[in-house]
Design an enzyme around this catalytic site. Structure first.
Site, short mmCIF file in Angstrom:
data_model
loop_
_atom_site.label_atom_id
_atom_site.label_comp_id
_atom_site.label_asym_id
_atom_site.label_seq_id
_atom_site.Cartn_x
_atom_site.Cartn_y
_atom_site.Cartn_z
N TYR A 181 -23.15 -41.93 54.25
CA TYR A 181 -22.45 -40.76 53.73
C TYR A 181 -22.41 -39.64 54.77
CZ TYR A 181 -21.03 -37.00 50.57
OH TYR A 181 -20.36 -35.97 49.99
N ASP A 220 -6.36 -46.72 44.39
CA ASP A 220 -7.56 -46.85 45.21
C ASP A 220 -7.15 -46.50 46.64
OD1 ASP A 220 -9.76 -47.63 46.73
OD2 ASP A 220 -10.16 -49.41 45.53
N LYS A 265 -18.85 -38.50 56.56
CA LYS A 265 -18.35 -37.14 56.44
C LYS A 265 -18.22 -36.48 57.82
CE LYS A 265 -17.62 -36.77 52.03
NZ LYS A 265 -16.21 -36.74 51.56
N ASN A 274 -9.44 -35.64 48.90
CA ASN A 274 -10.69 -35.32 48.22
C ASN A 274 -11.48 -36.57 47.81
OD1 ASN A 274 -12.57 -33.58 46.50
ND2 ASN A 274 -11.65 -34.89 44.94
N ASP A 321 -6.55 -41.28 41.28
CA ASP A 321 -7.96 -41.65 41.22
C ASP A 321 -8.02 -43.09 40.72
OD1 ASP A 321 -10.89 -41.63 40.66
OD2 ASP A 321 -10.68 -39.46 40.84
#
Length: 255
Positions: free
Chosen positions: A160, A64, A164, A91, A38
């Site tokens: 977004y 990153d 997705k 994720n 992360d």
């Protein structure tokens, strides 16, 4: 679900909190050698601590996923140490602090930023693990999308919803490309879950009436938890899903 991942190495991106932390912990509790990354160092160390406390193994790196050399170096480190990466969970993602605004006000940087973290990062990590998985003739890639990728985004953020949906398209394409090597590629589309600071802000923004409305639109009349999402990942990564690839599993309480 009684599954065991002893002897398997699992990479989990976006592991500092929420879904990523729950997924990392679930694998660690079941014997996997977890490599978690992360950009949030302190929270990532807490994920590692929880994995250790549960008797599992977890190595963390600040990475990153939008940085291709960094993403590939992370995979190389995991592969060199463990011999092979068996499972990849893409994720990392989110809205990068953005809020819904009219279409004409969205800047190119805001649009591109969300695509980079949600789609490009998943591509870079998948690209990095593919050679090792092909050599082993085994692999599990699980991408974490969103209900927004199948419909519309509750946030109103155009990039977004689009990113997705693009990630779901990437899932299906890679499933066909990598299938001949015994590598499955699947996708989970979570419904709204209070899992991190961003979703907590979103939840509070609805107010009491909006919160009731959201819950009443769910068949089970309750919100899910990060563990519900982790359970779906465990299934796709397990031997129970040997003949399942290119699929999207909505974990949303029923819509």
């Amino acid at each position: 679900m009684n599954v065991d991942f002893s002897g398997k190495t699992a990479i989990v991106t976006g592991a500092a909190h929420g879904f990523g932390r729950a997924i990392s912990l679930a694998f660690a509790q079941r014997g996997a050698n977890v490599w978690a990354c992360d950009v949030l160092d302190n929270e990532l160390l807490e994920t590692q601590r929880l994995c250790f406390a549960a008797g599992g193994m977890c190595t963390t790196r600040v990475v990153d996923v939008r940085d291709k050399p960094a993403a590939h170096a992370f995979v190389a480190d995991a592969s060199a140490t463990a011999g092979c990466v068996h499972i990849l969970v893409n994720n990392a993602g989110g809205v990068l602090g953005q809020v819904g605004r009219p279409l004409e006000e969205v800047t190119p940087q805001e649009w591109q930023g969300i695509f980079e973290v949600n789609v490009t990062g998943a591509f870079y990590l998948s690209q990095a693990v593919a050679p090792g998985m092909k050599a082993a003739r085994f692999g599990r890639i699980v991408n974490i999308s969103s209900g927004a990728g199948l419909g519309i985004s509750l946030t109103g953020i155009q990039a977004y919803a689009s990113a997705k949906a693009a990630q779901i398209g990437l899932t299906r394409q890679l499933a066909h490309e990598l299938g001949p090597w015994g590598i499955t590629v699947n996708n989970i589309a979570p419904g709204f879950v209070r899992s991190n600071p961003a979703t907590e802000r979103q939840w509070e923004s609805y107010g009491a009436e909006g919160q009731r409305d959201l819950v009443e639109r769910i068949a089970l009349r309750r919100l899910g938890t990060p563990v519900d999402i982790a359970n779906g990942v465990l299934f796709f990564a397990s031997d129970h899903a040997n003949w399942i690839t290119g699929q999207v599993l909505s974990i949303d309480g029923g819509k």
